[in-house]
Design an enzyme around this catalytic site. Structure first.
Site, PDB file in Angstrom:
ATOM      1  CB  ILE A  17      -0.919   0.009   1.242  1.00 18.22           C
ATOM      2  CG1 ILE A  17      -1.851  -1.216   1.218  1.00 18.22           C
ATOM      3  CG2 ILE A  17      -1.719   1.312   1.304  1.00 18.22           C
ATOM      4  CD1 ILE A  17      -2.685  -1.390   2.479  1.00 18.22           C
ATOM      5  CE  LYS A  45      10.402  -3.264  -9.635  1.00 18.12           C
ATOM      6  NZ  LYS A  45      10.044  -1.979 -10.248  1.00 18.12           N
ATOM      7  N   GLY A  46       5.448  -6.651  -7.468  1.00 19.18           N
ATOM      8  CA  GLY A  46       4.744  -7.889  -7.826  1.00 19.18           C
ATOM      9  C   GLY A  46       3.320  -7.597  -8.268  1.00 19.18           C
ATOM     10  CB  ALA A  47       0.608  -5.710  -6.589  1.00 19.58           C
ATOM     11  CD  GLU A 140       9.251  -3.962  -4.472  1.00 18.58           C
ATOM     12  OE1 GLU A 140       9.645  -2.789  -4.596  1.00 18.58           O
ATOM     13  OE2 GLU A 140       8.043  -4.291  -4.567  1.00 18.58           O
ATOM     14  CB  SER A 246      13.084   9.656 -22.617  1.00 19.34           C
ATOM     15  OG  SER A 246      14.446   9.979 -22.463  1.00 19.34           O
ATOM     16  N   GLY A 248      14.076   4.576 -24.879  1.00 22.13           N
ATOM     17  CA  GLY A 248      13.552   3.302 -25.355  1.00 22.13           C
ATOM     18  C   GLY A 248      14.236   2.096 -24.750  1.00 22.13           C
ATOM     19  CG  ASP A 280       6.625  -2.303 -11.652  1.00 26.93           C
ATOM     20  OD1 ASP A 280       7.721  -2.894 -11.719  1.00 26.93           O
ATOM     21  OD2 ASP A 280       6.247  -1.671 -10.641  1.00 26.93           O
ATOM     22  CB  SER A 319      -0.662   5.195 -15.332  1.00 26.83           C
ATOM     23  OG  SER A 319       0.475   4.505 -14.878  1.00 26.83           O
TER      24      SER A 319
HETATM   25  P1  ADP Z   1      12.568   1.886 -14.770  1.00 25.78           P
HETATM   26  O1  ADP Z   1      11.470   2.663 -14.148  1.00 25.78           O
HETATM   27  O2  ADP Z   1      12.548   0.438 -14.426  1.00 25.78           O
HETATM   28  O3  ADP Z   1      13.920   2.524 -14.640  1.00 25.78           O
HETATM   29  P2  ADP Z   1      12.465   3.037 -17.419  1.00 25.78           P
HETATM   30  O4  ADP Z   1      12.563   4.382 -16.808  1.00 25.78           O
HETATM   31  O5  ADP Z   1      13.559   2.631 -18.348  1.00 25.78           O
HETATM   32  O6  ADP Z   1      12.246   1.886 -16.344  1.00 25.78           O
HETATM   33  O7  ADP Z   1      11.069   3.004 -18.197  1.00 25.78           O
HETATM   34  C1  ADP Z   1      10.562   1.858 -18.814  1.00 25.78           C
HETATM   35  C2  ADP Z   1       9.985   2.247 -20.155  1.00 25.78           C
HETATM   36  O8  ADP Z   1       9.007   3.283 -19.984  1.00 25.78           O
HETATM   37  C3  ADP Z   1      10.998   2.817 -21.136  1.00 25.78           C
HETATM   38  O9  ADP Z   1      11.654   1.810 -21.863  1.00 25.78           O
HETATM   39  C4  ADP Z   1      10.114   3.700 -22.014  1.00 25.78           C
HETATM   40  O10 ADP Z   1       9.476   2.917 -22.989  1.00 25.78           O
HETATM   41  C5  ADP Z   1       9.065   4.211 -21.038  1.00 25.78           C
HETATM   42  N1  ADP Z   1       9.474   5.539 -20.540  1.00 25.78           N
HETATM   43  C6  ADP Z   1      10.017   5.829 -19.347  1.00 25.78           C
HETATM   44  N2  ADP Z   1      10.281   7.147 -19.220  1.00 25.78           N
HETATM   45  C7  ADP Z   1       9.874   7.702 -20.383  1.00 25.78           C
HETATM   46  C8  ADP Z   1       9.857   9.042 -20.906  1.00 25.78           C
HETATM   47  N3  ADP Z   1      10.351  10.071 -20.189  1.00 25.78           N
HETATM   48  N4  ADP Z   1       9.339   9.232 -22.146  1.00 25.78           N
HETATM   49  C9  ADP Z   1       8.865   8.199 -22.869  1.00 25.78           C
HETATM   50  N5  ADP Z   1       8.852   6.925 -22.448  1.00 25.78           N
HETATM   51  C10 ADP Z   1       9.352   6.674 -21.229  1.00 25.78           C
HETATM   52 NA    NA Z   2       2.398   6.430 -14.618  1.00 26.51          NA
END
Ligand code: ADP
Ligand code: NA
EC number: 2.7.1.15
Length: 329
Positions: A17, A45-47, A140, A246, A248, A280, A319
């Site tokens: 929570i 993270k699991g949920a 976790e 961002s 990819g 996640d 989301s």
């Molecule tokens: P984590 O939260 O595990 O570090 P990332 O930040 O790499 O994972 O985010 C996972 C995926 O979410 C990315 O590969 C991308 O596709 C998307 N993402 C994350 N941040 C952005 C961003 N600022 N703009 C566009 N896509 C994003």
């Molecule tokens: Na979000």
């Protein structure tokens, strides 16, 4: 490729929570301040990942523990399509908690309490993975549980996916049963942690990523993936995905290619709102794609579109878009 309607995933992991306190500033030692709002959300993270598998259209159960205060999280998971037959409610434990101070200037400060997530029955029965084709793991819950599920999956030919977050210690990484793992999902930082633990940190990664442009970061990660693949502690059969925010992702499937692929992040239609839970969302959509038996590149493109929608919206579970929403984008 094993595609089928009888593909079913088990997520062995955490349920939390999350309580967000909006504050003028992070509380200082000895200080008492009032929050301007308190928002409660389901997390862990699991949920989050189980929820994302279900939203992506995959059959999934969650195996974990909550306290009686977490029954609403169970209901939420069920409403999202996650099977709760293996989700235990403990009378004497609290549901895992994240107390998040969220300051006006954007700064965060988080207190975690593992609570029911760290419950271990004694004696601990061996995992029962009958009926499952896929296993999705994070870090976790007690590592001993994660390891016994992974070993069992390896022995029984399940496809397993591991997202080592939060990161394991260097010794834990070296002792990890990598040969039982099918897919590893890491971000840039986690990739470098793995290389450090395996004494394989490259000259380029030692330089760090500060001041480097997107191209450099991508090159460093690309080099890192190859080093990881070839490392003696690791296993050459593991598919590796490195998410780059961002920028990819990079991906490597040693069973089909010697090349590392890159895919750009999904295009945002509205502005960036909240990246919480993007990783996640990615992991859940990834496993659901594997379960459908889609081509890897198609699986990954779907993941990236789902993540784009995820970061345009607030919250973690809240989301994660439905498969329909992803397909129509
Ligand atoms: P984590 O939260 O595990 O570090 P990332 O930040 O790499 O994972 O985010 C996972 C995926 O979410 C990315 O590969 C991308 O596709 C998307 N993402 C994350 N941040 C952005 C961003 N600022 N703009 C566009 N896509 C994003
Ligand atoms: Na979000």
């Amino acid at each position: 490729m094993a595609s089928s309607s009888n593909a079913k995933c088990l997520v062995k992991g955490s349920i939390n929570i999350d309580e967000f306190f909006a504050l003028p500033h992070i509380v200082r030692p000895g200080e008492t301040i009032s929050s301007t709002s308190l928002t409660k959300r389901a997390g862990g993270k699991g949920a989050n990942q189980a929820y994302a598998v279900a939203k992506a259209g995959g059959q999934v159960d969650i195996d974990g523990c909550v306290g009686i205060d977490g029954e609403w999280v169970r209901d939420l998971l069920k409403q999202g399509g996650v099977g709760d037959g293996k989700l235990k409610t403990l009378e004497d434990e609290l549901t895992g908690r994240a107390i998040i101070q969220s300051a006006a200037d954007g700064e965060n400060s988080i207190v975690l309490h593992a609570g029911a997530n760290y419950y271990l029955p004694s004696p601990n029965p061996s995992p029962d993975l009958k009926g499952y084709t896929h296993l999705l793991l994070q870090n976790e819950i007690p590592l001993s549980s994660t390891l016994s599920y992974l070993r069992h999956a390896g022995e029984n030919g399940l496809i397993s996916v591991f997202n080592p977050s939060p990161m394991l210690s260097q010794k834990q990484l070296r002792d990890f049963p990598w040969t039982d793992l099918s897919w590893l999902i890491v971000n840039e930082g986690e990739l470098q942690d793995l290389l450090l633990a395996f004494n394989a940190s490259s000259s380029s990664s030692k330089k760090g990523t500060q001041g480097s442009d997107d191209n450099d970061i991508q090159k460093i990660a690309q080099h890192g993936i190859l080093q990881l693949h070839e490392n003696e502690y690791f296993s050459k059969k593991i598919g590796i995905i490195c998410t780059l925010g961002s920028k990819g992702i990079l991906y490597f499937d040693p069973s089909t290619s010697k090349e590392i692929g890159h895919l750009p992040a999904g295009k945002l239609i509205t502005s960036l709102k909240d990246t919480t839970g993007a990783g996640d969302c990615f992991a859940g959509y990834f496993v659901a794609g594997l379960m459908r038996g889609d081509k890897l590149e198609d699986v990954l493109k779907t993941c990236l579109t789902a993540c784009a929608i995820c970061v345009e919206n607030e919250g973690a579970m809240g989301s994660v878009p439905s498969r329909e929403a992803v397909l129509s984008r």
